[in-house]
Motif scaffolding. Structure first.
Motif, short mmCIF file in Angstrom:
data_model
loop_
_atom_site.label_atom_id
_atom_site.label_comp_id
_atom_site.label_asym_id
_atom_site.label_seq_id
_atom_site.Cartn_x
_atom_site.Cartn_y
_atom_site.Cartn_z
N LYS A 1 0.40 1.54 -7.21
CA LYS A 1 -1.10 1.67 -7.42
C LYS A 1 -1.23 2.65 -8.17
O LYS A 1 -2.12 2.18 -9.48
CB LYS A 1 -1.39 3.01 -6.27
CG LYS A 1 -2.20 3.18 -6.19
CD LYS A 1 -2.78 4.05 -4.79
CE LYS A 1 -4.23 4.57 -4.61
NZ LYS A 1 -4.75 5.03 -3.30
N GLU B 1 -8.20 -4.67 2.08
CA GLU B 1 -7.05 -5.23 2.07
C GLU B 1 -6.82 -6.11 3.17
O GLU B 1 -7.36 -6.67 3.51
CB GLU B 1 -7.21 -3.56 3.76
CG GLU B 1 -6.09 -3.22 4.69
CD GLU B 1 -6.16 -2.49 5.81
OE1 GLU B 1 -5.65 -2.77 6.35
OE2 GLU B 1 -6.21 -1.47 5.73
N ARG C 1 -2.19 -4.63 -0.84
CA ARG C 1 -3.79 -4.62 -1.07
C ARG C 1 -4.25 -5.08 -2.16
O ARG C 1 -3.55 -5.62 -2.66
CB ARG C 1 -3.58 -2.70 -1.15
CG ARG C 1 -3.31 -1.93 -0.20
CD ARG C 1 -4.46 -2.05 1.33
NE ARG C 1 -4.42 -0.72 2.16
CZ ARG C 1 -3.74 -1.11 2.93
NH1 ARG C 1 -3.31 -2.13 3.81
NH2 ARG C 1 -3.26 -0.46 4.07
N HIS D 1 0.49 -1.50 0.23
CA HIS D 1 -0.08 -0.12 0.24
C HIS D 1 0.80 1.62 0.33
O HIS D 1 0.81 3.02 -0.19
CB HIS D 1 -1.00 0.03 1.03
CG HIS D 1 -0.59 0.28 2.74
ND1 HIS D 1 0.60 -0.23 3.23
CD2 HIS D 1 -0.60 1.41 3.27
CE1 HIS D 1 0.82 0.13 4.27
NE2 HIS D 1 0.48 1.90 4.17
#
Length: 149
Positions: free
Chosen positions: A124, A137, A143, A118
């Motif tokens: 991401k 999560e 994640r 994360h």
């Protein structure tokens, strides 16, 4: 041109030497759970895991490993994806992920999960750019994102 090759006797040592950060002191200092050598060892004892080397032209640039359960062959989880620090910020991660997703789709995969740290904003951003959606999560640091192919 991106090319994927299974990790084998000819490339295993080179794959284990890849590192995602320039300041790594020793290649396993990135954290045991994210070390390519640990991932390859895990695959040795789990036939659902598939470790692969990523090449651009003839240069080894990265590593990824996915899990594909035999009883759910239409799903795959990319549990490890990295591009060596020498090849980052050159658009190769995007090319590699696109190639990986295309290859999984050809194999009959319809749903792909991608597990990322994360705190890794670049990862991401990469998965969101491919329309992966945050789903859960997993633990304090990881994640899960999913994409329908």
């Amino acid at each position: 041109m991106i090319r994927i090759k299974e990790v084998d006797a000819q490339n295993i040592l080179d794959v284990c030497e890849l590192t995602a950060s320039q300041d790594s002191i020793g290649r396993t200092a990135e954290g045991c759970s994210h070390c390519n050598a640990i991932s390859i060892a895990e695959a040795k004892y789990n036939p659902e895991m598939h470790p692969n080397a990523i090449y651009s032209n003839h240069s080894l640039i990265g590593f990824f490993m996915y899990q594909r359960p035999e009883d759910h062959a239409e799903t795959a989880t990319i549990c490890r994806f990295m591009v060596d620090d020498r090849f980052q910020a050159k658009g190769l991660a995007e090319e590699a992920l696109e190639h990986i997703l295309r290859g999984l789709k050809i194999q009959g995969v319809r749903n792909v999960s991608l597990i990322i740290d994360h705190a890794d904003n670049a990862a991401k951003d990469l998965c969101l750019s491919f329309d992966f959606q945050f789903t859960e999560e997993i633990n304090q640091t990881e994640r899960r994102y999913e994409l329908a192919l």
